[in-house]
Write an enzyme that holds these catalytic residues in place. Structure first.
Site, PDB file in Angstrom:
ATOM      1  N   LYS A 271     -10.665  -0.798  10.364  1.00  0.00           N
ATOM      2  CA  LYS A 271     -10.797  -1.988   9.507  1.00  0.00           C
ATOM      3  C   LYS A 271     -11.083  -3.233  10.339  1.00  0.00           C
ATOM      4  O   LYS A 271     -11.209  -4.333   9.807  1.00  0.00           O
ATOM      5  CB  LYS A 271      -9.512  -2.193   8.691  1.00  0.00           C
ATOM      6  CG  LYS A 271      -9.272  -1.083   7.663  1.00  0.00           C
ATOM      7  CD  LYS A 271      -7.965  -1.316   6.936  1.00  0.00           C
ATOM      8  CE  LYS A 271      -7.464  -0.084   6.226  1.00  0.00           C
ATOM      9  NZ  LYS A 271      -8.181   0.193   4.971  1.00  0.00           N
TER      10      LYS A 271
ATOM     11  N   ASP B  89       2.788  -4.945   8.009  1.00  0.00           N
ATOM     12  CA  ASP B  89       1.574  -4.163   7.852  1.00  0.00           C
ATOM     13  C   ASP B  89       0.405  -5.130   8.029  1.00  0.00           C
ATOM     14  O   ASP B  89       0.122  -5.942   7.138  1.00  0.00           O
ATOM     15  CB  ASP B  89       1.572  -3.507   6.461  1.00  0.00           C
ATOM     16  CG  ASP B  89       0.275  -2.756   6.166  1.00  0.00           C
ATOM     17  OD1 ASP B  89      -0.702  -2.937   6.923  1.00  0.00           O
ATOM     18  OD2 ASP B  89       0.243  -2.011   5.170  1.00  0.00           O
TER      19      ASP B  89
ATOM     20  N   CYS C 218      -4.738   2.438  -3.705  1.00  0.00           N
ATOM     21  CA  CYS C 218      -3.484   2.924  -3.097  1.00  0.00           C
ATOM     22  C   CYS C 218      -2.322   1.968  -3.337  1.00  0.00           C
ATOM     23  O   CYS C 218      -1.429   1.830  -2.496  1.00  0.00           O
ATOM     24  CB  CYS C 218      -3.645   3.172  -1.602  1.00  0.00           C
ATOM     25  SG  CYS C 218      -4.806   4.468  -1.217  1.00  0.00           S
TER      26      CYS C 218
ATOM     27  N   GLN D  74      -4.722  -5.541   6.829  1.00  0.00           N
ATOM     28  CA  GLN D  74      -5.720  -6.432   6.210  1.00  0.00           C
ATOM     29  C   GLN D  74      -5.624  -7.857   6.765  1.00  0.00           C
ATOM     30  O   GLN D  74      -6.122  -8.803   6.150  1.00  0.00           O
ATOM     31  CB  GLN D  74      -5.539  -6.456   4.681  1.00  0.00           C
ATOM     32  CG  GLN D  74      -5.723  -5.114   4.010  1.00  0.00           C
ATOM     33  CD  GLN D  74      -7.147  -4.593   4.077  1.00  0.00           C
ATOM     34  OE1 GLN D  74      -8.088  -5.316   4.413  1.00  0.00           O
ATOM     35  NE2 GLN D  74      -7.322  -3.318   3.769  1.00  0.00           N
TER      36      GLN D  74
ATOM     37  N   HIS E 248       0.868  -1.182   0.000  1.00  0.00           N
ATOM     38  CA  HIS E 248       0.000   0.000   0.000  1.00  0.00           C
ATOM     39  C   HIS E 248       0.905   1.232   0.000  1.00  0.00           C
ATOM     40  O   HIS E 248       2.015   1.184   0.538  1.00  0.00           O
ATOM     41  CB  HIS E 248      -0.829  -0.053   1.291  1.00  0.00           C
ATOM     42  CG  HIS E 248      -1.905   0.968   1.412  1.00  0.00           C
ATOM     43  ND1 HIS E 248      -1.656   2.261   1.791  1.00  0.00           N
ATOM     44  CD2 HIS E 248      -3.242   0.874   1.228  1.00  0.00           C
ATOM     45  CE1 HIS E 248      -2.813   2.919   1.838  1.00  0.00           C
ATOM     46  NE2 HIS E 248      -3.786   2.098   1.496  1.00  0.00           N
TER      47      HIS E 248
HETATM   48  N1  PMP Z   1      -1.914  -0.892   4.523  1.00  0.00           N
HETATM   49  C1  PMP Z   1      -2.876  -1.650   3.997  1.00  0.00           C
HETATM   50  C2  PMP Z   1      -2.549  -3.050   3.550  1.00  0.00           C
HETATM   51  C3  PMP Z   1      -4.166  -1.133   3.883  1.00  0.00           C
HETATM   52  O1  PMP Z   1      -5.132  -1.873   3.351  1.00  0.00           O
HETATM   53  C4  PMP Z   1      -4.434   0.192   4.321  1.00  0.00           C
HETATM   54  C5  PMP Z   1      -5.816   0.804   4.192  1.00  0.00           C
HETATM   55  N2  PMP Z   1      -6.395   0.657   2.923  1.00  0.00           N
HETATM   56  C6  PMP Z   1      -3.397   0.923   4.874  1.00  0.00           C
HETATM   57  C7  PMP Z   1      -2.156   0.349   4.966  1.00  0.00           C
HETATM   58  C8  PMP Z   1      -3.599   2.324   5.370  1.00  0.00           C
HETATM   59  O2  PMP Z   1      -4.477   2.326   6.433  1.00  0.00           O
HETATM   60  P1  PMP Z   1      -5.066   3.701   7.013  1.00  0.00           P
HETATM   61  O3  PMP Z   1      -5.580   4.464   5.832  1.00  0.00           O
HETATM   62  O4  PMP Z   1      -6.170   3.255   7.929  1.00  0.00           O
HETATM   63  O5  PMP Z   1      -3.971   4.396   7.727  1.00  0.00           O
END
Ligand code: PMP
Length: 407
Positions: A227, A201, A365, A204, A124
């Site tokens: 999430k 990270d 993203c 997910q 991401h």
């Molecule tokens: N890493 C991953 C794998 C994600 O799916 C996300 C959210 N889409 C993020 C980081 C960023 O999370 P946040 O926007 O809640 O900070």
């Protein structure tokens, strides 16, 4: 599935009872954010209505109750992820904030010119850009573990990539775009064999499967509350004591200090050293309630129910003529990305929306990942345990309808 009564559980989520365009909502955008159970919503309300007060500062009654609730939430999270110590759990604004904290603080202290940071091709943006920023500042280099056409890491290249120059590895447990579950145990073992720390990270992963910090042996693990059925604006960073103690503070301010003079400040101990300023008190308490909710439901039950849903969705979607999956890993969780014929993902997403089906379209993203596949984006359907097979059927019908409209 298992011992879970999904239809009963759905009653806990007020938003799942709402109509969109006059029809029942089919919510398949859970990787972006999950819906919130009443238990979480009520924990926020209860805080603001009955004991709203600042933490760690007042001797008065309400402040003591708020401080205790905030620290109990930390304890719940520490237990949930089996951290060795509560003070290894730092409250953050979310995954992005947690990665920025580590990249900036670890990077400032441990990175120098010529060093390397190793990430993967499916990260991401929030696990790319903070590392790029600190690498640029320090004259270090960002290296990438490549993937194959199925969206699986080329693990055979890992040994070669783990050079003496690598100071930290940062990879996602589960890809938000592809659903690929990465072999993080193997990555952590290989990195540790060379004394390199690993950041996972977990944005997910934590809502889909049990995670155990002591078993995984991760050095850092970051998550977002929103999430995992919790509020927005709150998340946490788990970090091993030895790293957190060696790292300089990320932000300066109140709460993160022991003593301050104009000549010198002595920083507070963990976890407060990394929690400058008034934290998101209600958010932390709400996240604690979300952890309670997951525990009551059972993370194993959630995993089993979602696995069944995933298999059902893969089976039904593959029956649609012209549909191709983006990402074909054997081990996957959370979501499915796909494209249909030459329909633009945005057009498909819009027509699904008109049928009250919420999916995500675009690059999610992960622009470098889209570049790798040579596509502008995908349609992503992502699941929570409260989703049903009927909702997957609605998605399939919705896609067939969109195909006819756009033919
Ligand atoms: N890493 C991953 C794998 C994600 O799916 C996300 C959210 N889409 C993020 C980081 C960023 O999370 P946040 O926007 O809640 O900070």
């Amino acid at each position: 599935a298992g011992t879970l009564d999904i239809l009963r559980a759905r009653i806990d989520f007020p938003l799942l009872q709402e109509l969109v365009y006059g029809k029942p909502l089919v919510y398949l955008d859970n990787a972006a954010t999950t819906q919130k159970p009443l238990q979480v919503i009520e924990a926020l309300e209860h805080y603001y209505k009955t004991y709203n007060s600042n933490v760690h500062r007042g001797v008065h009654f309400l402040s003591q109750i708020a401080t205790e609730a905030y620290e109990i939430a930390r304890r719940k999270i520490a237990k949930f992820i089996n951290a060795a110590h509560e003070y290894e759990v730092i409250f953050t604004k979310g995954t992005t904030n947690g990665i920025n904290l580590v990249a900036s603080s670890f990077g400032r202290h441990f990175l120098k010119e010529g060093d390397e940071v190793l990430i993967s091709a499916m990260e991401h943006h929030s696990n790319i850009v903070p590392w790029q920023m600190i690498c640029e500042e320090k004259g270090a280099q960002l290296k990438v573990i490549p993937i194959d056409q199925d969206g699986v890491l080329k693990m055979e290249l890992l040994d070669e990539l783990l050079t003496d120059k690598v100071k930290i590895v940062a990879v996602t447990y589960v890809s938000n775009t592809l659903g690929t579950v990465n072999p993080i145990r193997e990555i952590i073992q290989k990195a540790h064999a060379k004394s390199i720390p690993v950041l996972i990270d977990g944005a997910q992963a934590i809502q889909h499967m049990p995670v155990d910090m002591q078993e995984l042996d991760a050095d850092f693990f970051v998550c977002s509350g929103h999430k995992m059925y919790g509020p927005t604006g709150i998340g946490f960073l788990y970090g091993k004591e030895k790293w957190l103690n060696a790292m300089p503070p990320f932000e300066g301010g109140g709460d993160m200090i022991k003593t301050v003079t104009f000549e010198k400040t002595v920083y507070n101990e963990l976890p407060f050293k990394f929690e400058a300023g008034t934290p998101d008190i209600s958010g932390a308490i709400g996240l604690g309630a979300a952890v309670d909710y997951i525990n009551q439901t059972g993370i194993r039950n959630i995993e089993t129910a979602e696995h069944e849903l995933m298999q059902y969705a893969l089976d039904k979607l593959s029956g649609i003529e012209g549909l191709r999956f983006v990402g074909n890993a054997k081990e996957r969780a959370g979501g499915i990305s796909f494209l249909v014929g030459d329909i633009h993902p945005y057009d498909l997403g819009e027509l699904l929306d008109k049928q009250s089906i919420a999916v995500r379209t675009g690059h999610h993203c992960t622009q470098p990942l889209m570049d790798f596949f040579g596509i502008p984006g995908t349609v992503r359907a992502s699941f929570a345990f409260y989703n049903t097979k009927e909702e997957i059927d609605a998605l399939v019908k919705g896609i067939e309808f969109a195909k006819r409209m756009l033919a």
